[in-house]
Design an enzyme around this catalytic site. Structure first.
Site, PDB file in Angstrom:
ATOM      1  N   LYS A  47       0.815  -1.196   0.000  1.00 41.42           N
ATOM      2  CA  LYS A  47       0.000   0.000   0.000  1.00 41.42           C
ATOM      3  C   LYS A  47       0.857   1.258   0.000  1.00 41.42           C
ATOM      4  O   LYS A  47       0.391   2.349  -0.325  1.00 41.42           O
ATOM      5  CB  LYS A  47      -0.880   0.031   1.272  1.00 41.42           C
ATOM      6  CG  LYS A  47      -1.761  -1.159   1.462  1.00 41.42           C
ATOM      7  CD  LYS A  47      -2.413  -1.089   2.873  1.00 41.42           C
ATOM      8  CE  LYS A  47      -3.095  -2.381   3.196  1.00 41.42           C
ATOM      9  NZ  LYS A  47      -3.558  -2.412   4.604  1.00 41.42           N
ATOM     10  N   GLY A  48       2.110   1.096   0.424  1.00 38.64           N
ATOM     11  CA  GLY A  48       2.951   2.264   0.689  1.00 38.64           C
ATOM     12  C   GLY A  48       3.121   3.222  -0.482  1.00 38.64           C
ATOM     13  O   GLY A  48       3.313   4.420  -0.287  1.00 38.64           O
ATOM     14  N   ASP A 107      14.187  -0.845   1.581  1.00 43.30           N
ATOM     15  CA  ASP A 107      14.791  -1.083   2.892  1.00 43.30           C
ATOM     16  C   ASP A 107      15.921  -2.100   2.692  1.00 43.30           C
ATOM     17  O   ASP A 107      17.041  -1.734   2.357  1.00 43.30           O
ATOM     18  CB  ASP A 107      13.681  -1.614   3.805  1.00 43.30           C
ATOM     19  CG  ASP A 107      13.874  -1.236   5.247  1.00 43.30           C
ATOM     20  OD1 ASP A 107      15.002  -1.425   5.733  1.00 43.30           O
ATOM     21  OD2 ASP A 107      12.940  -0.756   5.887  1.00 43.30           O
ATOM     22  N   ASP A 163       3.789   3.492   6.840  1.00 31.49           N
ATOM     23  CA  ASP A 163       2.963   3.287   8.038  1.00 31.49           C
ATOM     24  C   ASP A 163       3.744   2.734   9.218  1.00 31.49           C
ATOM     25  O   ASP A 163       4.843   2.196   9.073  1.00 31.49           O
ATOM     26  CB  ASP A 163       1.834   2.305   7.736  1.00 31.49           C
ATOM     27  CG  ASP A 163       2.346   0.866   7.605  1.00 31.49           C
ATOM     28  OD1 ASP A 163       3.308   0.648   6.833  1.00 31.49           O
ATOM     29  OD2 ASP A 163       1.814  -0.020   8.287  1.00 31.49           O
TER      30      ASP A 163
HETATM   31  C1  PRP Z   1       7.448  -1.742   2.373  1.00 34.77           C
HETATM   32  C2  PRP Z   1       7.745  -0.955   1.098  1.00 34.77           C
HETATM   33  C3  PRP Z   1       8.360  -1.979   0.210  1.00 34.77           C
HETATM   34  C4  PRP Z   1       9.074  -2.908   1.179  1.00 34.77           C
HETATM   35  C5  PRP Z   1      10.520  -2.571   1.192  1.00 34.77           C
HETATM   36  O1  PRP Z   1       6.227  -2.362   2.226  1.00 34.77           O
HETATM   37  O2  PRP Z   1       6.586  -0.391   0.536  1.00 34.77           O
HETATM   38  O3  PRP Z   1       7.407  -2.692  -0.539  1.00 34.77           O
HETATM   39  O4  PRP Z   1       8.517  -2.678   2.478  1.00 34.77           O
HETATM   40  O5  PRP Z   1      11.204  -3.415   2.071  1.00 34.77           O
HETATM   41  P1  PRP Z   1      12.455  -4.303   1.626  1.00 34.77           P
HETATM   42  O6  PRP Z   1      13.342  -3.430   0.780  1.00 34.77           O
HETATM   43  O7  PRP Z   1      13.093  -4.681   2.944  1.00 34.77           O
HETATM   44  O8  PRP Z   1      11.972  -5.500   0.885  1.00 34.77           O
HETATM   45  P2  PRP Z   1       5.484  -3.106   3.443  1.00 34.77           P
HETATM   46  O9  PRP Z   1       5.841  -4.564   3.417  1.00 34.77           O
HETATM   47  O10 PRP Z   1       5.746  -2.373   4.718  1.00 34.77           O
HETATM   48  O11 PRP Z   1       3.940  -2.998   3.034  1.00 34.77           O
HETATM   49  P3  PRP Z   1       3.044  -1.706   2.788  1.00 34.77           P
HETATM   50  O12 PRP Z   1       3.576  -1.028   1.538  1.00 34.77           O
HETATM   51  O13 PRP Z   1       1.672  -2.231   2.586  1.00 34.77           O
HETATM   52  O14 PRP Z   1       3.161  -0.806   3.999  1.00 34.77           O
END
Ligand code: PRP
Length: 184
Positions: A47-48, A107, A163
């Site tokens: 969703k981010g 990340d 979030d």
């Molecule tokens: C976050 C972000 C990326 C992922 C990055 O999504 O939007 O998709 O984490 O992390 P990484 O580089 O360690 O793989 P999240 O899983 O928090 O879901 P969201 O977007 O729904 O908040």
């Protein structure tokens, strides 16, 4: 919602709404130039990425198409494992398409690394990445990000789609979450 509305929940302000919009404009100009005359497909990762996608798509002068994926990383707690499950797949056939994945944050890099390989395997002509934020110190794999916004320290950031426990996504700016919020 403004950063000042949740001042007690923040350790620091990172980027104001204006700073974010300026960066999005800058990225959009480069994308417009690089894909001039092309039929670009933006793929947002739920969703981010909703805020970045909404603002980037409108900042572009190119006639783009938009599609969405929802993925979930297998792993414990907040640590992603690199094994990704598709919760919602694209509606679009990628054969011969130029694809730009739009993300809020990279990340560890594991999600994007997996996603790029997955989309490339579907016959896309090219798969590039646009990410507003990147945490170099948290990287577990190297991801080639063609359109990168800000590089940030390895801190818990919220706002503009990001979030904590599904809260704070509607903040106009981006801030560092105060430890007392997630330590309790
Ligand atoms: C976050 C972000 C990326 C992922 C990055 O999504 O939007 O998709 O984490 O992390 P990484 O580089 O360690 O793989 P999240 O899983 O928090 O879901 P969201 O977007 O729904 O908040």
């Amino acid at each position: 919602m403004e950063l000042t509305d949740i001042a007690d929940d923040l350790a620091a302000t990172l980027y104001t709404e204006q700073q974010i919009q300026d960066k999005i404009e800058e990225l959009a100009k480069r994308i417009d130039a690089d894909y001039a005359g092309e039929k670009l497909l933006l793929v947002g990762v739920l969703k981010g990425a909703v805020m970045v996608m909404a603002d980037l798509a409108r900042a572009l002068t190119l006639p783009i198409e938009m599609d969405w994926m929802a993925v979930s990383s297998y792993g414990s707690g907040t640590q992603s494992s690199g094994v990704v499950r598709i919760l919602k797949d694209l509606d679009t056939d990628l054969t011969g398409r130029k694809v730009l994945i739009v993300e809020d944050i990279i990340d560890s890099g594991l999600t994007l690394s997996w996603l790029r390989a997955n989309l490339s395997s579907r016959g896309a002509e090219s798969v590039e990445i646009c990410a507003l934020l990147r945490k170099p110190d948290a990287a577990k794999v190297v991801v080639d990000v063609k359109y990168a916004g800000f590089e940030i320290a390895n801190e818990f950031v919220i706002g503009y789609g990001l979030d904590y426990a599904d809260k704070y996504r509607n903040l106009r700016g981006i801030g560092v979450l105060a430890p007392h919020i997630y330590a309790s």
